[in-house]
Design a protein around this motif. Structure first.
Motif, mmCIF file in Angstrom:
data_model
loop_
_atom_site.group_PDB
_atom_site.id
_atom_site.type_symbol
_atom_site.label_atom_id
_atom_site.label_comp_id
_atom_site.label_asym_id
_atom_site.label_seq_id
_atom_site.Cartn_x
_atom_site.Cartn_y
_atom_site.Cartn_z
ATOM 1 N N THR A 148 0.996 -1.563 0.138
ATOM 2 C CA THR A 148 0.441 0.135 -0.105
ATOM 3 C C THR A 148 0.635 1.305 -0.440
ATOM 4 O OG1 THR A 148 -1.967 -1.269 1.352
ATOM 5 C CG2 THR A 148 -2.154 1.093 1.293
ATOM 6 N N ASP A 204 -6.098 -1.430 -4.495
ATOM 7 C CA ASP A 204 -5.274 -2.028 -3.080
ATOM 8 C C ASP A 204 -6.346 -3.645 -2.694
ATOM 9 O OD1 ASP A 204 -3.532 -2.496 -1.734
ATOM 10 O OD2 ASP A 204 -3.891 -0.504 0.281
ATOM 11 N N ASP A 205 -5.226 -4.000 -2.589
ATOM 12 C CA ASP A 205 -6.212 -6.094 -2.305
ATOM 13 C C ASP A 205 -7.085 -6.119 -2.754
ATOM 14 O OD1 ASP A 205 -4.208 -6.361 0.076
ATOM 15 O OD2 ASP A 205 -5.382 -5.015 0.874
ATOM 16 N N ARG A 304 4.731 -3.833 9.100
ATOM 17 C CA ARG A 304 3.505 -3.163 9.995
ATOM 18 C C ARG A 304 3.908 -3.367 11.689
ATOM 19 N NH1 ARG A 304 -0.985 -4.484 7.876
ATOM 20 N NH2 ARG A 304 -0.908 -2.686 6.588
HETATM 21 MG MG MG Z 1 -2.293 -2.373 2.607
#
Ligand code: MG
Ligand code: ADP
Length: 439
Positions: A148, A204-205, A304
């Motif tokens: 992302t 996205d995704d 993350r």
């Molecule tokens: Mg993402």
């Protein structure tokens, strides 16, 4: 300005309903006035740096959701010290525009290493020559590895160089939701307005674009229309296009027409560089090298999570009002590291936690934590439900994993989800998707 002040007061009273009284009091009692309004952003004055940090990093998503819900407009709030308001420009926030890209996701804040070099170089070229260099650009890789971020870096670059570009960024499940809603309500107008005449489309995704009511067909049309007109499409996914499950063949073969780039897990040096970069960005915080190494060695497969661990150490130190030490870092991260270790004969439950965290754009630490913000509570309940019903863990075991909650809390959480599942189709899809990814 008055509108913003009124809206902020309303957001605050909602927060007061949602949060534990002590948390609300400590964080929000002195956060009262909107000091400046610019580009649809209300700058709310905060009393000190710690509160500013808490608001901009921890509560921001919840505040944004409430703002959107209450005002139904594209308005947001940022939190600044009074001294910052007095300066004419507020540099970090000045780039915010109305395309819901995160302005912090830029090329310069993306750390390049072996795991992502090719993807990065390609992304730069696409940003320089949208619609021409390759179309579509298909970025794939595991959770929390920067897909992302890289996609939005392209978007931010394009907008910066050509602010007139009509750029749409959307999560595939939101696209699915928009289309399903438009067909259900027999109201295509808003949908068409949003997705018509786009110059650059970031989706996205894509693995979430499961087939429902002809959504894939609709997307296929949009895709063809855009690529026929040399309009740039960028897609991210958790797997290669050829491995997408439940997709129309002609769609996946279109995805393969452009260029696919892969992002892998970062090696140790890259993880260290990422931590250093994030420290630099958070007003030049400093951490000793041994602490940085400790974090980088403990969180290996998801950036993350790595970032979440770093923030936790910094927040710990802030709360205790000292500079971080290695032993404090160990304390701060103990529960997270424990949660990564399999217990007994259930080796994979931690996968479920990270899949859930990723799906809801939060971290495993948020699931293990105690915050009652709604964006954490639902994923936490889902975690309870899945650990109980699909990993067959006992409530006491789950309570331990989830950071010593008591077992009735776990039972209640599971019950909430079972009840909700009887009527909520979206939740059912979400849980099926999580389970599919854990296998
Ligand atoms: Mg993402
Ligand atoms: P994905 O979309 O692949 O799940 P994200 O792009 O949301 O992952 O990245 C998760 C977090 O990690 C973001 O905060 C992002 O800024 C950070 N991140 C990931 N890769 C990098 C990188 N190479 N350099 C700097 N930050 C990164």
């Amino acid at each position: 300005m008055e509108d913003f002040q009124y809206l902020w007061n309303q957001v605050k009273s909602k927060l007061q309903e949602q949060l534990a009284p002590q948390t609300y009091e400590q964080t929000f009692s002195e956060v009262k006035y909107v000091g400046k309004v610019e580009n649809n952003i209300g700058y709310v004055i905060v009393p000190n740096d710690l509160i500013k940090k808490k608001l901009n990093h921890i509560f921001i998503n919840n505040i944004q959701q409430l703002t959107k819900k209450i005002s139904n407009k594209n308005i947001s709030f940022k939190f600044v010290l009074e001294s910052e308001i007095k300066q004419t420009q507020i540099p970090t926030y000045s780039k915010l525009s109305n395309n819901n890209l995160n302005p912090n996701y830029s090329f310069s804040s993306f750390v390049v290493g072996e795991s992502n070099r090719f993807a990065y170089l390609t992304a730069e070229k696409v940003a320089e020559q949208p619609g021409i260099f390759v179309n579509p650009l298909y970025i794939f890789g595991g959770v929390g590895l920067g897909k992302t971020h890289l996609m939005q870096a392209i978007g931010n670059y394009i907008i910066e160089n050509n602010p007139e570009t009509k750029l749409v960024y959307v999560q595939a499940n939101d696209y699915l939701h928009d289309y399903t809603k438009a067909t259900r309500d027999n109201n295509m107008k808003a949908f068409e307005e949003k997705y018509e005449n786009i110059d650059v489309f970031l989706i996205d995704d894509i693995q979430m674009l499961t087939e429902k009511n002809g959504t894939q067909q609709q997307f296929f049309k949009l895709f063809n229309d855009m690529s026929n007109h040399e309009k740039q499409i960028i897609i991210t996914s958790d797997c290669a296009a050829s491995k997408l499950n439940g997709f129309m063949d002609r769609l996946t073969s279109r995805f393969q027409m452009g260029l696919s780039v892969n992002i892998n897990q970062p090696d140790l040096q890259q993880r260290i560089n990422i931590i250093k970069k994030k420290l630099e960005e958070s007003s030049n915080k400093k951490l000793d090298d041994d602490i940085i190494l400790y974090i980088a060695e403990s969180f290996t497969d998801n950036v993350r999570e790595l970032e979440g661990a770093l923030n936790r150490v910094i927040l710990y130190a802030d709360l205790y009002n000292t500079s971080p030490t290695l032993s404090m870092a160990r304390d701060a991260l103990e529960v997270l590291i424990k949660a990564k270790k399999p217990i007994d004969d259930n080796p994979n439950y931690e996968d479920a936690l990270s899949v859930i965290a990723n799906m809801y754009n939060i971290t495993v630490a948020d699931i293990l934590g105690n915050s009652r913000l709604s964006k954490f509570v639902l994923p936490r309940h889902i975690a309870m439900y899945i650990l109980k019903n699909h990993y067959n863990l006992k409530c006491t075991q789950i309570a331990k994993i989830l950071n010593n909650k008591d077992h009735t809390t776990i039972l209640n959480g599971c019950k909430k989800i079972s009840n909700e599942l009887e009527t909520n189709e979206d939740l059912k899809i979400a849980i099926d998707t999580i389970l599919k990814k854990c296998r």
